[in-house]
Structures are given as structure tokens and as C-alpha cells.
Design an enzyme around this catalytic site. Structure first.
Site, mmCIF file in Angstrom:
data_model
loop_
_atom_site.group_PDB
_atom_site.id
_atom_site.type_symbol
_atom_site.label_atom_id
_atom_site.label_comp_id
_atom_site.label_asym_id
_atom_site.label_seq_id
_atom_site.Cartn_x
_atom_site.Cartn_y
_atom_site.Cartn_z
ATOM 1 N N LYS A 128 0.825 -1.221 0.000
ATOM 2 C CA LYS A 128 0.000 0.000 0.000
ATOM 3 C C LYS A 128 0.857 1.268 0.000
ATOM 4 O O LYS A 128 0.633 2.182 -0.795
ATOM 5 C CB LYS A 128 -0.918 0.031 1.233
ATOM 6 C CG LYS A 128 -2.070 -0.932 1.208
ATOM 7 C CD LYS A 128 -3.024 -0.659 2.360
ATOM 8 C CE LYS A 128 -2.439 -0.942 3.722
ATOM 9 N NZ LYS A 128 -2.232 -2.391 3.975
ATOM 10 N N THR A 129 1.808 1.316 0.916
ATOM 11 C CA THR A 129 2.581 2.546 1.075
ATOM 12 C C THR A 129 3.420 2.838 -0.161
ATOM 13 O O THR A 129 3.445 3.973 -0.660
ATOM 14 C CB THR A 129 3.471 2.455 2.324
ATOM 15 O OG1 THR A 129 2.649 2.220 3.480
ATOM 16 C CG2 THR A 129 4.254 3.738 2.519
ATOM 17 N N GLU A 172 -3.618 6.392 1.355
ATOM 18 C CA GLU A 172 -3.464 4.980 1.698
ATOM 19 C C GLU A 172 -4.656 4.584 2.561
ATOM 20 O O GLU A 172 -4.906 5.196 3.602
ATOM 21 C CB GLU A 172 -2.150 4.769 2.447
ATOM 22 C CG GLU A 172 -1.864 3.337 2.821
ATOM 23 C CD GLU A 172 -0.496 3.160 3.454
ATOM 24 O OE1 GLU A 172 -0.315 2.171 4.174
ATOM 25 O OE2 GLU A 172 0.380 4.017 3.226
#
Length: 493
Positions: A128-129, A172
Site C-alpha cells: 500500500k505505502t 493509503e
């Protein structure tokens, strides 16, 4: 946590929140939100017991940071923001309710900041990051000046949040507590779906159902992006397409909408050829290794393509991508030993990261300093975590980091180390934090790669390891990004 108690994204804006106070403002997610509000010109205060690196920047932007938790911190405050790590009986939470203040979960406050923007929300078990950071940099390269809030800091930028002037807002989206169901994205990106956070969901089926619900919140004029190479992502795409929703996939699979081919990864970086709708999008390069990083970048390329942004902007942004702190982050080199830091703690992401570090180590050995994150995850995934750690040549294991959790007899790192398939002389459980640097210095040899991996506190260990390695010779350590002795580019990822 039940999102029924949360207010979904609506018409409330950040300006409607008045004076904002964040409990536990030092963590990456909360600090990023505070930075966003401050750069938007809003009055912000926060309370934090530890002096996190992010706090100096918040003070410089005009934030008021309290080093204690007490009722007086709420004087003059209109809205109190908390994260899922803050218990409901926290002193400032109780006082906020007593005073009748607006109390919002971090995701609700973030949703207010996104009002009126086209949100690009990135969810998934892994990546995700990095993916959120890549999407952000592609949009920036295209000149759109997006706002963003990321669960990590983009290396060399030094920030995980920014208030931009453009129409896009990149965020995010965290599935761990179901709070991603608050958002109303224009673009939803789901990198992958694997069993995690089962303390919230119970089983994989419920987790997959939550990701499907998240995808269904996407604006009808927008689109969903997911990974064709991931079993969970493929099932999700099939479900959504059967409902008539607009879904695009990426990956090496032959039927991916954005197809990757000729993927090559080495210590110098990863590259691949991209094609969409029968059209070549050219070669995509990243200056860090790892096929998983290539997949993350493909999600960003596909989103940019569908947003009708220049493919050249994606190529340029990804070619210069500096990485994200705590994601394959080079800490430095001392006495011929290269030290990295890596956030991975789920077995799949651990395996991918360690396989990539194997490429970097070359003929050297890989020494892993691992701090497991959460007792339930360590217990439920013990065999898989142990197998991932077996990729290492040497393992130094710390006790599980699980704030608020009660460890029962037989649980924790003492049990985990027994399951790791390494000879006894190549693995050790070190109970005391201060004893770890000396243990690593004793084991490491010139040419080795050491990685600190796992729960957030382990990120503080890298500098101590460099000092311990440096003390063996009295020489000088080379810190941060640079060039390895063999000439391979050393970058964070």
C-alpha cells in the site's frame, strides 16, 4: 472495530473541524494528517509522550505539541482526532466526550480533508505505502499537484502528507480496522488480498468481502484497479465485473489489462515492458530491486493511463522513485557490512523482501534482525513466518512487539525461533534490546547484508547496529544512499 459507529465521507470539510487536536500525534499516520491540516492553514495541536522525529516538523509548521496527556490539552479545541491505537478510556478521549467536543477517528478526519477532491485510494495486504507513493509521484510529475496522505514518508521528500492545489487526493486506505469503508474514492486500487487482521475479520472470506465492499464504494464514473497475478485480486475482479463494475487489472498474467513482460530484477533495480489495450507503454524502470516493486509500479502506471495522464510522466517519476522510508531503506555501511531497514512483518511481504535482499547480498550472507508485530499474527502465522526467516543465513530475533496484548505461556518469540529452519548456531533469541547490536557485530562479516525488519520500534535499531560495527575498526560509517563497493546503486525502496 465496527465502522457503523463512524460517519462515512460526506459534505464536511477540514475547515468545518475548527481547532483540531490529535491524540498520539507522533505516529506516521497521525503526523501525516496533522501536517496536511497545518499546510492547509488550520490550527492544530497534538499530544505525544515520545519525541518522534516527525514532531519537530509539525512544530515548525505552527503545531502545538504537548508532551503529556491531560485534560488541559483540550482547552480551546473543537475537534479531537484519535487512531485505532488509542483506547476509548484514554484520559483525553473521556474528557473530549465530557466536554461535548466533536470526536473523530483518523479516517473520518481524513475523509473530511478529501471532500471535493477526486480521491485515489490504495488498499491491499501488501504494498500500500509504496504504491500510494508511486501514484503520488506520477501525479506530481504530470503537473497535477495532488494532495496526499501516505502511511510512510517518501525518501528525500521527508514527508508523508501534502496539501496540493490539484483536483486529486491520494490516500493509503487501511483495512485493518475496516476504516477504509468510510471513503468514497474516484479510483480504488487494491494491490492484493491475503489473510491478515483476522482479529478483526475472523477469516479470509470476511476479509475479501470487506475489500469487495470497499471497491463498491468507488464512484460510478471512476474505476477499480487490482492485480491479476494475485488470487484474491483476481476473485475480486471477477465478482465486480459480474456486477457490471469498471475494473482494470495489471500483472504478468496473459489476460491482465496492463500486461508486464520481460521483468528483470537485480541489485541495480527492476525493469519491465508494459502494454495496455494492445498498445506498448514502453519500458518501466525503478532504481530498486524486487518483482513486487515492479507490480506496485504497474498499478501506478495503469492508474495514470486510465486518468489519461502522459505515460512519459509515469516513466520519469518511477525511474527516479526514491523509495519510502522503512521500505527497503538503506541505513548505511560500516566495516564492509551493509545495513537496511524494512517494515515487512507479514510472511508474504517478508519473503519478498528477503528474496530481494538476497539479490543485493550477492556472495555475502544475509543477517536478519527481526521483531515480530502482534502476538495474534505471530501465533496464527508462525509456520509461514518461520519459513520466511529461513531465507536468512543468520537470525537475531527479538520479542514480539504487541502493545496491550497479554502473552500466554508458550507464545511469542521463544516459540517462533524453535520453528525457524536454521541450525541452532545460526539463530538466536535476544531478549534485551541493548544486547542486539553486540550480537549482530559478533556475527556479521565484511560483505554481509544486515536488515532490521518488523514492528515499528526496530527502525530505531539500524543506527545502533552501524555504531556497533563501526566500533570494531574505529573507522567511519557511510550513511544513507550512495554506491556499494561493487558499483551497484544503493537506494531505499
Amino acid at each position: 472495530m465496527n465502522t457503523a459507529q463512524f460517519t462515512p465521507a460526506g459534505t464536511t470539510t477540514a475547515e468545518d473541524l475548527g481547532r483540531i487536536h490529535l491524540i498520539g500525534v507522533g505516529g506516521v499516520g497521525m503526523a501525516g494528517l496533522a501536517r496536511l491540516f497545518l499546510t492547509r492553514g488550520l490550527p492544530v495541536s497534538g499530544s505525544e509522550l515520545r519525541e518522534w522525529p516527525s514532531l519537530a516538523g509539525l512544530r515548525a509548521l505552527g503545531g502545538t505539541i504537548h508532551s503529556t496527556h491531560e485534560a488541559a490539552n483540550l482547552d480551546g479545541v473543537d475537534t479531537v482526532v484519535y487512531s485505532s491505537a488509542i483506547p476509548q478510556d484514554h484520559l483525553e478521549m473521556v474528557e473530549a466526550r465530557r466536554r461535548g467536543l466533536r470526536v473523530l477517528h483518523r479516517s473520518e478526519a481524513l475523509a473530511a480533508a478529501m471532500t471535493g477532491r477526486r480521491t485515489v485510494a490504495v488498499a491491499g495486504t501488501h504494498g500500500k505505502t509504496s504504491t500510494t507513493s508511486m501514484v503520488t509521484m506520477v501525479l506530481q510529475q504530470a503537473g497535477t499537484d495532488p494532495s496526499f496522505v501516505i502511511g510512510g514518508e517518501i525518501s528525500e521528500v521527508g514527508s508523508g502528507a501534502h496539501h496540493g492545489t490539484g483536483e486529486h487526493f491520494v490516500v493509503e486506505a487501511d483495512e485493518s480496522d475496516r476504516s477504509f469503508l468510510i471513503y468514497r474514492p474516484y479510483v480504488s486500487i487494491i494491490t492484493n488480498i491475503e489473510a491478515d487482521h483476522l482479529n478483526t475479520y475472523g477469516d479470509l472470506a470476511n476479509l475479501e468481502a470487506a475489500f469487495a465492499d470497499f471497491a463498491r464504494l468507488t464512484d460510478p464514473d471512476g474505476f477499480v484497479v487490482t492485480c491479476a497475478d494475485d488470487a484474491g485480486g483476481r476473485r475480486l475482479a471477477e465478482t465486480l465485473r459480474a456486477e457490471g463494475r469498471r475494473v482494470w487489472t495489471y500483472g504478468e498474467s496473459a489476460d491482465a489489462d496492463l500486461r508486464m513482460s520481460d521483468v528483470t530484477s537485480s541489485a541495480r533495480g527492476v525493469r519491465y515492458l508494459a502494454e495496455a489495450e494492445g498498445r506498448s507503454l514502453g519500458e518501466i524502470r525503478l532504481p530498486m530491486p524486487g518483482r513486487h516493486m515492479a507490480l506496485n509500479s504497474a498499478a501506478a502506471v495503469l492508474a495514470a493511463y486510465l486518468l489519461e495522464l502522459p505515460v512519459a510522466a509515469a516513466e520519469a517519476a518511477l525511474g527516479a522513485f526514491p523509495g519510502v522510508r522503512r521500505r527497503f531503506e538503506r541505513k548505511g555501511v560500516a566495516d564492509g557490512v551493509l545495513v537496511y531497514d524494512e517494515y515487512a512483518y507479514h510472511p508474504t511481504s517478508m519473503t519478498l523482501a528477503l528474496q530481494t535482499l538476497r539479490e543485493v547480498a550477492g556472495d555475502g550472507r544475509l543477517i536478519v534482525v527481526f521483531q515480530p508485530y502482534r502476538l495474534y499474527r505471530t501465533r496464527d502465522n508462525q509456520a509461514e513466518i518461520a519459513a520466511a526467516l529461513g531465507i536468512a543465513d543468520e537470525l537475531v530475533l527479538l520479542e514480539v512487539f504487541g502493545p496491550g496484548e497479554m502473552r500466554r505461556p508458550g507464545e511469542g518469540s521463544a516459540a517462533l525461533i524453535e520453528a525457524v529452519p536454521l541450525p541452532a548456531e545460526h539463530k538466536v533469541f535476544v531478549e534485551a534490546w541493548d544486547d542486539v547490536p553486540a550480537e549482530v557485530a559478533r556475527r556479521a562479516r565484511t560483505g554481509d547484508v544486515v536488515v532490521t525488519m518488523g514492528a515499528p520500534p526496530i527502525s530505531l535499531m539500524g543506527d545502533q547496529l552501524l555504531d556497533a560495527l563501526l566500533a570494531r575498526t574505529g573507522g567511519a560509517a557511510a550513511l544513507g544512499a550512495g554506491v556499494d563497493p561493487d558499483g551497484a546503486a544503493a537506494t531505499a525502496g
